[in-house]
Design a protein around this motif. Sequence first.
Motif: not given
Length: 138
Positions: A37-40, A54-57, A61-65
Amino acid sequence: MDEEWTWANYPMPWCTRSEIREVSNRARKIHEHIRHGRLHIHAHEGHTTVVVGTCLGRTGTSVHLHGENHLRQVADNFGSPTRALLTFEKVHGAQMRPGPAPLTDTLRSGAEPVPRSPPPPRGPWPPTRPLSPRSALL
């Protein structure tokens, strides 16, 4: 060790053995962040393996994977979820679906519980014969 060794049918044949390990290690960390749950994950593209999250914390930072299983990697970074989602929609709009992508076969098989052996049968213990005072000393 031989650095020219690679996995059979590895989709990145230009990678050395240590680079293959590095890609797989990063993919494992991404998977762990999602799992814990650290990356939603906000959305994915239809049946492919492209997602936005989005990285929670603290960083947010938001990312495209891109990719799946041992090949998943960060394709792009964004400062906000809004910017990441807008860019994702611009590129993948027609196929964009909310939420995480369906589990791959590999992840599905890893999530299934391992079958356990049946418990030992219950019932009365075999009767024991009483110990004689003499046998108790042996």
